[in-house]
Design an enzyme around this catalytic site. Structure first.
Site: not given
Length: 651
Positions: A370-371, A621-622, A509
């Site tokens: 997806w980045d 995580k992000q 995640e």
């Protein structure tokens, strides 16, 4: 060499082997930038950092990439060449496709009186690698005293041409500072034992090193129906005009070209190499194309090739460069990031995308995540729309694979893979071995479904910025419609009158198999609304295209109304008092963790706590909710944006 019944056929009747007699050979110093804000410099040599440095100093042009390794190698070097879209499909059970690691064309070893010049033997007087971000060129400066006291100066440069994506260039200049001796340049291409190689018919090497010589090579990795052709032109010239001899050894696993000459004190010896790469992905006869390509380049020489490359980089920087005043470190970091982005995309090929490590290394196996649409695509949308369009065309060309994945999972529409390679099929491994040695099942391919909305979001933003109506009507609209259809089948209307999407993984995640992840639900609702809006746009502006899509996809007005209703009914845990979105159902009840108590640390928190333990905490995580606020900025009140950033940033 391995002669296969399927070896490529090469027609040499039309001059494919007609080498030029001379090549303009001097690479002008003007190709080197002097502004430190455009230079990434690695002073000295630290063996333990070599793997990292090779990635940072990689060169690429979206078609081919090469790690910034030392030409002669080192004990910890990982030299590699990668071609976008060329994946190996291992037959081992459980294995997934991976970007093929091709032979390193930049390998050059130097011998002084039959003794190898090595950075690990003798005394390094000077050594630096310099990545010229403005010009897309990797320089190396090395001054070395060997165990016999002989001082040699090396200045080398390599590039992957941005103006001619099948072209690589390598130039090495040696100066014998305090000695006279026989100097030998040994350039080689080592072939992996799993690859099959094919000979070049009617090929004859030239013995005189000052005359251009072409080393031909075609290889194929088992399990991949792609032939990869290399044509490597080498030429040795000296400032004194003195020349020696050329010797070539070739077998199934290695091609070595040795050029030797007598160097007097102060003599400059120049080894120039032009490398042409083609594959059967883009051309049916890549061998012929590589050789004819070199024939066109040889009369112009490396200076002309480098000049064209530099001009293309200058053109790209005119739209991409952002100037920062008062902070050189930040300026350099920004240009470094932009350099690698520009290096990663190929506007000429809509069947490839950018992997997580681009073309700088083998991590993540070259898979696309997806980045690309969320983090990388905006840069290209605003600075180079042809590159952005090519990245989105990859998703259109793999739309059928996304439909097949949705059907296999019991859903409708298009369910894009969390990781994809050349075919667009799901390539996420089913299990991995963690740093702690445990075998862990990987759920992302089944549950990290937000990628379908991410792709639709990227398409919508690209169209709004560029106004590319041809792409939107012919490609993008169909993806938005099919991803909206997927979201209408992925969730369930429940007794509370809300639409729930359960058993997912959000961008965070660290927490798997959760219900109603805020990012996923908000993006799904956005996708459903854009699906209905896209249908309306097609009906009013491209009626013929709408009739074709509605008929082929069997989209009804009732289905479109359902999408809008489901978007309005989407479940989110938004608190009107605190303006906070709960990241997923039950997140606020997770065990609080103080990240500062783990400082200093050099590894991620899941490595410290372990897979099971971290899922019980509220460590993120992000960006998850914060990312939703960023993407859907206009759909959130200012109080919500600020409150969620302040809350989740510390976690």
């Amino acid at each position: 060499m391995n002669h296969s019944a399927s070896q490529p056929q090469v027609d040499t009747r039309h001059g494919a082997l007609a080498y030029a007699e001379a090549v303009p050979s001097i690479l002008p110093a003007l190709f080197r930038d002097s502004d430190p804000t455009w230079l990434l410099v690695e002073e000295g040599f630290t063996l333990a950092r070599e793997h990292e440095v090779e990635s940072l100093f990689a060169i690429a042009n979206g078609y081919v990439g090469n790690r910034g390794c030392l030409a002669e190698g080192s004990a910890l070097s990982a030299p590699a060449t990668f071609i976008a879209g060329v994946f190996e499909h291992p037959q081992t059970p459980g294995a997934v496709p991976q970007l093929i690691t091709l032979p390193d064309w930049a390998g050059v070893r130097i011998w002084i009186s039959d003794e190898p010049l090595s950075i690990e033997r003798g005394q390094v007087l000077e050594h630096r690698r310099v990545l010229d971000l403005r010009r897309g060129m990797l320089w190396r400066e090395w001054r070395h005293r060997d165990p016999h006291g002989r001082i040699t100066r090396i200045v080398a440069c390599r590039l992957a041409s941005l103006s001619d994506r099948h072209l690589l260039l390598h130039s090495v200049t040696l100066t014998a500072e305090n000695y006279s001796s026989v100097v030998r340049f040994e350039s080689s291409i080592d072939i992996d034992s799993g690859s099959m190689t094919f000979p070049m018919p009617d090929w004859k090497p030239r013995r005189s090193p000052e005359r251009p010589n072409v080393l031909p090579l075609v290889l194929r990795t088992p399990g991949v129906e792609v032939n990869i052709a290399f044509g490597v032109m080498g030429q040795l010239v000296a400032s004194t005009g003195t020349v020696g001899e050329r010797e070539i050894d070739a077998d199934e696993r290695r091609i070595v070209e040795r050029c030797e000459m007598n160097a007097e004190i102060g003599t400059e010896c120049h080894l120039h190499r032009l490398i042409s790469i083609f594959t059967s992905r883009e051309k049916p006869r890549p061998f012929e194309d590589a050789l004819s390509h070199l024939n066109r380049l040889l009369p112009r020489g490396i200076a002309d090739a480098a000049s064209s490359h530099v001009s293309e980089w200058q053109s790209r920087w005119q739209t991409a460069d952002i100037e920062v005043v008062g902070d050189d470190s930040l300026q350099r970091a920004l240009r470094f990031a932009e350099y690698h982005l520009i290096s990663a995309a190929n506007p000429e090929d809509g069947r490839v995308s950018i992997g997580a490590r681009a073309l700088t290394g083998s991590a993540y196996k070259g898979h696309v995540f997806w980045d690309t649409e969320i983090y990388m695509l905006p840069f290209f949308t605003f600075t180079h729309p042809p590159s952005a369009r090519a990245l989105l065309e990859y998703r259109y060309h793999t739309l059928d694979a996304a439909r097949a994945k949705a059907r296999a999972a019991g859903f409708r529409g298009a369910m894009y893979p969390w990781e994809s390679a050349d075919t667009g099929e799901e390539t996420t491994p089913k299990a991995i071995i963690t740093p702690g040695g445990e075998v862990m099942r990987v759920l992302n391919g089944e549950m990290e479904v937000h990628i379908s909305a991410d792709i639709a979001y990227g398409i919508w933003q690209y169209w709004n910025v560029t106004g590319d109506e041809e792409f939107f009507s012919q490609c993008g609209a169909e993806i938005i419609l099919e991803t909206a259809r997927f979201w209408a089948s992925r969730g369930t209307m429940e007794s509370d009158g809300r639409y729930h999407i359960r058993h997912v993984i959000g961008p965070d995640e660290y927490h798997e198999d959760v219900d109603d992840n805020a990012y996923t639900n908000l993006m799904a609702a956005w996708n459903l609304r854009r699906g209905a809006e896209t249908a309306s746009l097609l009906q009013s502006r491209w009626a013929g295209r709408w009739r074709e899509l509605a008929d082929r996809l069997q989209i009804t007005e009732e289905e479109l109304k359902t999408w809008s209703k489901l978007a309005d009914s989407m479940f989110t845990t938004f608190d009107q008092q605190t303006f906070l979105f709960e990241q997923f159902q039950g997140y606020f009840a997770k065990e609080p963790a103080n990240l500062k108590s783990y400082e200093p640390r050099s590894v991620a928190m899941d490595v410290i706590l372990g897979h099971e333990r971290i899922q019980r905490t509220n460590i993120v995580k992000q960006a998850d909710v914060v990312m939703a606020a960023y993407l859907l900025w206009d759909e959130m009140v200012p109080e919500a944006r600020g409150a969620n950033f302040r809350y989740y940033e510390s976690r």
